[in-house]
Enzyme design. Structure first.
Site, PDB file in Angstrom:
ATOM      1  N   LYS A 107       4.521  -1.582   3.627  1.00 13.90           N
ATOM      2  CA  LYS A 107       4.988  -0.358   2.959  1.00 13.90           C
ATOM      3  C   LYS A 107       4.817   0.879   3.820  1.00 13.90           C
ATOM      4  O   LYS A 107       5.512   1.871   3.637  1.00 13.90           O
ATOM      5  CB  LYS A 107       4.237  -0.156   1.634  1.00 13.90           C
ATOM      6  CG  LYS A 107       4.637  -1.162   0.595  1.00 13.90           C
ATOM      7  CD  LYS A 107       4.170  -0.771  -0.775  1.00 13.90           C
ATOM      8  CE  LYS A 107       4.680  -1.762  -1.795  1.00 13.90           C
ATOM      9  NZ  LYS A 107       4.215  -1.489  -3.133  1.00 13.90           N
ATOM     10  N   LYS A 188      10.478 -10.635  -1.121  1.00 11.79           N
ATOM     11  CA  LYS A 188      10.119 -10.789  -2.535  1.00 11.79           C
ATOM     12  C   LYS A 188      10.909  -9.812  -3.407  1.00 11.79           C
ATOM     13  O   LYS A 188      11.300  -8.739  -2.947  1.00 11.79           O
ATOM     14  CB  LYS A 188       8.616 -10.624  -2.741  1.00 11.79           C
ATOM     15  CG  LYS A 188       8.129  -9.209  -2.828  1.00 11.79           C
ATOM     16  CD  LYS A 188       6.712  -9.159  -3.396  1.00 11.79           C
ATOM     17  CE  LYS A 188       6.330  -7.712  -3.659  1.00 11.79           C
ATOM     18  NZ  LYS A 188       6.104  -7.348  -5.025  1.00 11.79           N
ATOM     19  N   LYS A 191      10.013  -4.047  -7.451  1.00 11.43           N
ATOM     20  CA  LYS A 191      10.441  -2.899  -8.255  1.00 11.43           C
ATOM     21  C   LYS A 191      11.046  -1.819  -7.385  1.00 11.43           C
ATOM     22  O   LYS A 191      11.961  -1.123  -7.782  1.00 11.43           O
ATOM     23  CB  LYS A 191       9.202  -2.228  -8.868  1.00 11.43           C
ATOM     24  CG  LYS A 191       8.634  -2.841 -10.051  1.00 11.43           C
ATOM     25  CD  LYS A 191       7.537  -1.878 -10.546  1.00 11.43           C
ATOM     26  CE  LYS A 191       6.483  -2.653 -11.277  1.00 11.43           C
ATOM     27  NZ  LYS A 191       5.153  -2.409 -10.778  1.00 11.43           N
TER      28      LYS A 191
HETATM   29  P1  ATP Z   1       6.524  -3.150  -5.453  1.00 16.00           P
HETATM   30  O1  ATP Z   1       6.960  -4.446  -4.853  1.00 16.00           O
HETATM   31  O2  ATP Z   1       7.639  -2.227  -5.695  1.00 16.00           O
HETATM   32  O3  ATP Z   1       5.359  -2.551  -4.776  1.00 16.00           O
HETATM   33  P2  ATP Z   1       5.757  -4.765  -7.526  1.00 16.00           P
HETATM   34  O4  ATP Z   1       7.062  -5.098  -8.121  1.00 16.00           O
HETATM   35  O5  ATP Z   1       5.075  -5.717  -6.595  1.00 16.00           O
HETATM   36  O6  ATP Z   1       5.929  -3.410  -6.861  1.00 16.00           O
HETATM   37  P3  ATP Z   1       3.190  -4.368  -8.886  1.00 16.00           P
HETATM   38  O7  ATP Z   1       2.831  -3.495 -10.014  1.00 16.00           O
HETATM   39  O8  ATP Z   1       2.648  -4.003  -7.552  1.00 16.00           O
HETATM   40  O9  ATP Z   1       4.768  -4.436  -8.735  1.00 16.00           O
HETATM   41  O10 ATP Z   1       2.822  -5.869  -9.253  1.00 16.00           O
HETATM   42  C1  ATP Z   1       2.349  -6.303 -10.511  1.00 16.00           C
HETATM   43  C2  ATP Z   1       2.113  -7.789 -10.462  1.00 16.00           C
HETATM   44  O11 ATP Z   1       3.358  -8.481 -10.265  1.00 16.00           O
HETATM   45  C3  ATP Z   1       1.199  -8.252  -9.315  1.00 16.00           C
HETATM   46  O12 ATP Z   1       0.314  -9.250  -9.794  1.00 16.00           O
HETATM   47  C4  ATP Z   1       2.167  -8.838  -8.313  1.00 16.00           C
HETATM   48  O13 ATP Z   1       1.558  -9.839  -7.534  1.00 16.00           O
HETATM   49  C5  ATP Z   1       3.231  -9.420  -9.219  1.00 16.00           C
HETATM   50  N1  ATP Z   1       4.528  -9.505  -8.540  1.00 16.00           N
HETATM   51  C6  ATP Z   1       5.247  -8.474  -8.070  1.00 16.00           C
HETATM   52  N2  ATP Z   1       6.410  -8.893  -7.507  1.00 16.00           N
HETATM   53  C7  ATP Z   1       6.402 -10.252  -7.629  1.00 16.00           C
HETATM   54  C8  ATP Z   1       7.319 -11.273  -7.245  1.00 16.00           C
HETATM   55  N3  ATP Z   1       8.458 -10.986  -6.633  1.00 16.00           N
HETATM   56  N4  ATP Z   1       7.008 -12.548  -7.530  1.00 16.00           N
HETATM   57  C9  ATP Z   1       5.852 -12.859  -8.168  1.00 16.00           C
HETATM   58  N5  ATP Z   1       4.939 -11.941  -8.552  1.00 16.00           N
HETATM   59  C10 ATP Z   1       5.202 -10.648  -8.296  1.00 16.00           C
END
Ligand code: ATP
Ligand code: LTN
Length: 322
Positions: A107, A188, A191
């Site tokens: 990031k 992956k 968001k």
């Molecule tokens: P960003 O990728 O924009 O930083 P994020 O979508 O990863 O945000 P978080 O709030 O950081 O969101 O994650 C919340 C939970 O969702 C964490 O436990 C993270 O591991 C899980 N998670 C996020 N994206 C994925 C994914 N693509 N597959 C499985 N688990 C995920």
């Protein structure tokens, strides 16, 4: 019964990877805590009005998942012990270990305006977890390294100052721990991905979900088979469908093997639509009753404080602040 703590950032809209990798595995057990980690959302640029709305809608989602009954749902910034313990842990964490965090590297890479908060954020996450003496942290694969850092910090603290912290384990699902982007199955689902077609949001309409799945990147050939190395796009859709409908990946692959990608994607879209619709509708209903969300968050805050306050006092005693 293992006590669990986990958190989700109210940054942007919750996507299907969050649900499959994390939220789906959060259990409403007594003594478990699920947190809207709003302080973490300040580690990258944010809009105040958007953040305020996202804190409420994320809390509504956790409530819709039943996590406010049995377990506790609260907002991180409502319990000031998180920020206070984070300072102590900032003084125990090392530049070297934080520099190795892959999330910071991905990031922060190439950006001139990276905040100090983004760098030290794993120590705030360690504080979140360690305040509650939990055994388990249910997260997606991308957070495993942060939970391992939390273990290292807890062990370092305990060996220097005495046995204060419980050393937690990450709990990561076997299937669906890393849901991939629909546009680029090497990355992956996230968001913060600016491409709306890369992710399914839990607020997406049935039509939007269908369209996104039908236009998801698939692989060359036309056979539906589970092979993450050779067929990452198809394998990602198989994992998504299998976790949501409960049918094993092999059974789904066998059913669609010779039907072509079109029929396969229609089948996956139907499964995702059926899984997302009830959540979307429950969240919408809850958001029309803000008082119910407030009550849940207030109960959660009080319960969290009852654990966090004495734990912070034990830390202060141990390190010599009290
Ligand atoms: P960003 O990728 O924009 O930083 P994020 O979508 O990863 O945000 P978080 O709030 O950081 O969101 O994650 C919340 C939970 O969702 C964490 O436990 C993270 O591991 C899980 N998670 C996020 N994206 C994925 C994914 N693509 N597959 C499985 N688990 C995920
Ligand atoms: N860093 C996590 C969110 C998070 C978290 C936590 C997860 C903050 N504190 C404590 C588990 C336990 C992320 O998903 N980005």
């Amino acid at each position: 019964m293992a006590k669990a703590f986990s958190g989700i950032q109210p940054t942007g809209q919750i996507q299907l990877g969050n649900y499959i990798g994390a939220l789906r595995n959060w259990r409403p057990d007594p003594g478990s805590y699920y947190c809207v980690v709003d302080l973490h959302s300040l580690s990258q640029t944010w809009e105040p009005a958007e953040l305020r709305a996202n804190i409420r809608s994320t809390a509504a989602l956790l409530q819709a998942l039943g996590l406010g009954e049995g377990s506790h749902v609260f907002v991180q910034s409502h319990v000031h012990e998180h920020a206070e313990l984070a300072w102590v842990l900032n003084c125990l964490g090392r530049m070297g270990e934080l520099s190795r965090m892959t999330q910071f590297k991905s990031k922060g890479r190439g950006k001139a305006d990276v905040s100090v908060g983004l760098f030290t954020y794993p120590l705030l996450m360690a504080s979140d977890i360690l305040l509650y003496s939990v055994q388990e942290v249910p997260v997606g694969e991308d957070q495993k390294q942060h939970v391992e850092l939390t273990r290292d910090i807890a062990e370092r603290f305990n060996s220097r100052f005495g046995p204060v912290f419980t050393v937690p384990q990450p709990r990561i699902a076997e299937v669906g721990a890393r849901v991939m982007s629909l546009r680029n199955p090497a990355e992956k689902m996230s968001k913060s991905d600016p491409d709306p077609n890369s992710k399914i949001l839990l607020s997406d309409s049935d039509e939007a979900i269908q369209k996104k799945i039908m236009t998801a990147v698939t692989d060359s050939g036309r056979e539906v088979a589970y092979d993450p190395a050779e067929k990452p796009g198809v394998s990602n859709l198989l994992e998504i469908a299998s976790t949501l409908c409960g049918e094993p990946i092999e059974a789904l692959a066998a059913r669609y093997r010779d039907q072509g990608y079109g029929a396969f994607k229609r089948g996956v879209a139907e499964i995702v639509v059926e899984a997302v619709r009830p959540l979307r509708e429950q969240v919408k209903e809850l958001l029309s009753d803000p008082a119910a969300i407030e009550r849940t968050l207030e109960e959660g805050r009080a319960a969290a404080e009852r654990e966090a306050r004495p734990m912070l006092d034990r830390v202060k005693q141990a390190v010599g602040l009290l």
